[in-house]
Design a protein around this motif. Sequence first.
Motif, PDB file in Angstrom:
ATOM      1  N   PRO A  46      44.293  29.583   4.966  1.00 12.33           N
ATOM      2  CA  PRO A  46      43.396  29.799   6.106  1.00 12.33           C
ATOM      3  C   PRO A  46      42.040  29.127   5.890  1.00 12.33           C
ATOM      4  O   PRO A  46      41.677  28.774   4.770  1.00 12.33           O
ATOM      5  CB  PRO A  46      43.244  31.321   6.128  1.00 12.33           C
ATOM      6  N   THR A  47      41.325  29.009   6.991  1.00 12.60           N
ATOM      7  CA  THR A  47      39.943  28.544   6.962  1.00 12.60           C
ATOM      8  C   THR A  47      39.125  29.519   7.808  1.00 12.60           C
ATOM      9  O   THR A  47      39.679  30.464   8.367  1.00 12.60           O
ATOM     10  CB  THR A  47      39.801  27.119   7.547  1.00 12.60           C
ATOM     11  N   THR A  48      37.841  29.274   7.926  1.00 12.68           N
ATOM     12  CA  THR A  48      37.023  30.172   8.744  1.00 12.68           C
ATOM     13  C   THR A  48      37.399  30.101  10.219  1.00 12.68           C
ATOM     14  O   THR A  48      37.222  31.059  10.957  1.00 12.68           O
ATOM     15  CB  THR A  48      35.525  29.852   8.583  1.00 12.68           C
ATOM     16  N   THR A  49      37.961  28.973  10.662  1.00 10.06           N
ATOM     17  CA  THR A  49      38.318  28.827  12.079  1.00 10.06           C
ATOM     18  C   THR A  49      39.813  28.979  12.349  1.00 10.06           C
ATOM     19  O   THR A  49      40.204  29.258  13.477  1.00 10.06           O
ATOM     20  CB  THR A  49      37.854  27.468  12.632  1.00 10.06           C
ATOM     21  N   VAL A  50      40.640  28.783  11.355  1.00  9.10           N
ATOM     22  CA  VAL A  50      42.091  28.918  11.519  1.00  9.10           C
ATOM     23  C   VAL A  50      42.578  29.920  10.479  1.00  9.10           C
ATOM     24  O   VAL A  50      42.634  29.622   9.294  1.00  9.10           O
ATOM     25  CB  VAL A  50      42.809  27.566  11.354  1.00  9.10           C
ATOM     26  N   ASN A  51      42.913  31.115  10.974  1.00  6.42           N
ATOM     27  CA  ASN A  51      43.269  32.217  10.083  1.00  6.42           C
ATOM     28  C   ASN A  51      44.172  33.194  10.839  1.00  6.42           C
ATOM     29  O   ASN A  51      44.599  32.906  11.961  1.00  6.42           O
ATOM     30  CB  ASN A  51      42.002  32.894   9.564  1.00  6.42           C
TER      31      ASN A  51
ATOM     32  N   LYS B 133      46.923  35.490  15.788  1.00  2.27           N
ATOM     33  CA  LYS B 133      47.073  36.582  16.755  1.00  2.27           C
ATOM     34  C   LYS B 133      46.593  36.158  18.140  1.00  2.27           C
ATOM     35  O   LYS B 133      47.197  36.523  19.154  1.00  2.27           O
ATOM     36  CB  LYS B 133      46.320  37.829  16.287  1.00  2.27           C
ATOM     37  N   GLU B 134      45.517  35.400  18.179  1.00  2.00           N
ATOM     38  CA  GLU B 134      45.004  34.899  19.459  1.00  2.00           C
ATOM     39  C   GLU B 134      46.036  33.980  20.117  1.00  2.00           C
ATOM     40  O   GLU B 134      46.252  34.042  21.327  1.00  2.00           O
ATOM     41  CB  GLU B 134      43.681  34.169  19.254  1.00  2.00           C
ATOM     42  N   ALA B 135      46.681  33.138  19.323  1.00  2.00           N
ATOM     43  CA  ALA B 135      47.708  32.236  19.863  1.00  2.00           C
ATOM     44  C   ALA B 135      48.900  33.016  20.410  1.00  2.00           C
ATOM     45  O   ALA B 135      49.573  32.562  21.331  1.00  2.00           O
ATOM     46  CB  ALA B 135      48.163  31.260  18.785  1.00  2.00           C
ATOM     47  N   LEU B 136      49.153  34.186  19.864  1.00  2.00           N
ATOM     48  CA  LEU B 136      50.285  35.021  20.286  1.00  2.00           C
ATOM     49  C   LEU B 136      49.886  36.101  21.284  1.00  2.00           C
ATOM     50  O   LEU B 136      50.704  36.949  21.648  1.00  2.00           O
ATOM     51  CB  LEU B 136      50.933  35.659  19.051  1.00  2.00           C
TER      52      LEU B 136
ATOM     53  N   VAL C 107      52.908  31.353   6.368  1.00  2.00           N
ATOM     54  CA  VAL C 107      54.169  32.049   6.630  1.00  2.00           C
ATOM     55  C   VAL C 107      53.999  33.552   6.444  1.00  2.00           C
ATOM     56  O   VAL C 107      54.482  34.349   7.245  1.00  2.00           O
ATOM     57  CB  VAL C 107      55.301  31.481   5.747  1.00  2.00           C
ATOM     58  N   LYS C 108      53.276  33.952   5.408  1.00  2.00           N
ATOM     59  CA  LYS C 108      53.040  35.381   5.171  1.00  2.00           C
ATOM     60  C   LYS C 108      52.282  36.007   6.337  1.00  2.00           C
ATOM     61  O   LYS C 108      52.644  37.090   6.813  1.00  2.00           O
ATOM     62  CB  LYS C 108      52.281  35.609   3.876  1.00  2.00           C
ATOM     63  N   ASP C 109      51.228  35.349   6.819  1.00  2.00           N
ATOM     64  CA  ASP C 109      50.472  35.889   7.951  1.00  2.00           C
ATOM     65  C   ASP C 109      51.345  35.988   9.195  1.00  2.00           C
ATOM     66  O   ASP C 109      51.281  36.985   9.925  1.00  2.00           O
ATOM     67  CB  ASP C 109      49.220  35.050   8.226  1.00  2.00           C
ATOM     68  N   CYS C 110      52.174  34.988   9.451  1.00  2.00           N
ATOM     69  CA  CYS C 110      53.081  35.048  10.602  1.00  2.00           C
ATOM     70  C   CYS C 110      54.026  36.239  10.479  1.00  2.00           C
ATOM     71  O   CYS C 110      54.148  37.041  11.413  1.00  2.00           O
ATOM     72  CB  CYS C 110      53.878  33.752  10.735  1.00  2.00           C
ATOM     73  N   VAL C 111      54.686  36.374   9.337  1.00  4.29           N
ATOM     74  CA  VAL C 111      55.629  37.474   9.140  1.00  4.29           C
ATOM     75  C   VAL C 111      54.922  38.818   9.265  1.00  4.29           C
ATOM     76  O   VAL C 111      55.440  39.747   9.898  1.00  4.29           O
ATOM     77  CB  VAL C 111      56.365  37.340   7.787  1.00  4.29           C
ATOM     78  N   ASP C 112      53.725  38.924   8.705  1.00  2.00           N
ATOM     79  CA  ASP C 112      52.963  40.174   8.821  1.00  2.00           C
ATOM     80  C   ASP C 112      52.685  40.523  10.282  1.00  2.00           C
ATOM     81  O   ASP C 112      52.818  41.681  10.690  1.00  2.00           O
ATOM     82  CB  ASP C 112      51.637  40.077   8.063  1.00  2.00           C
ATOM     83  N   ILE C 113      52.313  39.546  11.075  1.00  2.00           N
ATOM     84  CA  ILE C 113      52.047  39.769  12.504  1.00  2.00           C
ATOM     85  C   ILE C 113      53.335  40.180  13.215  1.00  2.00           C
ATOM     86  O   ILE C 113      53.354  41.154  13.981  1.00  2.00           O
ATOM     87  CB  ILE C 113      51.433  38.516  13.162  1.00  2.00           C
ATOM     88  N   PHE C 114      54.415  39.453  12.972  1.00  2.00           N
ATOM     89  CA  PHE C 114      55.688  39.766  13.628  1.00  2.00           C
ATOM     90  C   PHE C 114      56.129  41.196  13.304  1.00  2.00           C
ATOM     91  O   PHE C 114      56.583  41.929  14.179  1.00  2.00           O
ATOM     92  CB  PHE C 114      56.788  38.791  13.209  1.00  2.00           C
TER      93      PHE C 114
END
Length: 144
Positions: free
Chosen positions: A56-61, A66-69, A103-110
């Motif tokens: 992640p970065t300060t702008t893409v995290n 979550k905002e994209a989804l 991938v971890k952040d995606c799976v956590d959100i899902f």
Amino acid sequence: DKRKRVIVSSAHGDPLQFSKVKFIDDVKVWYTCHMYVPTKFTHQGVYEYPAGVEYPTTTVNKDRLKEALKQVREFQLKNDAKIFIGEFSASIYCDTVSRFNYVKDCVDIFREYGWNWCYHAWRESPVWKCEGTPILTILQSSWR
């Protein structure tokens, strides 16, 4: 057929187009999209996307994911709809730590949202390979 599911997709599987999806009031209907946001990260080294993008970065995290989804989540909550993320991944050209974190952040959100999901692409293409990488541990820990 009372045993088969029907899966309805947003245009091109884009989660940012989910507000255009029409709800069908039937428990056999599920809704799907793909998660490749931001594409400049997930597809680096593929097509015209240059490598070297970190996550992640300060702008893409995770908050940006979550905002994209957001449209998908709102659709789910409004309609009590079943959601299936039909594809998500990050190319092997991402650095290992960034790819793992994405991938971890995606799976956590899902999982947080109660969504079903499918990693792209299991043994289909070496560009999306997860075997022999730390990503496989994330996927295995999520198998139910």
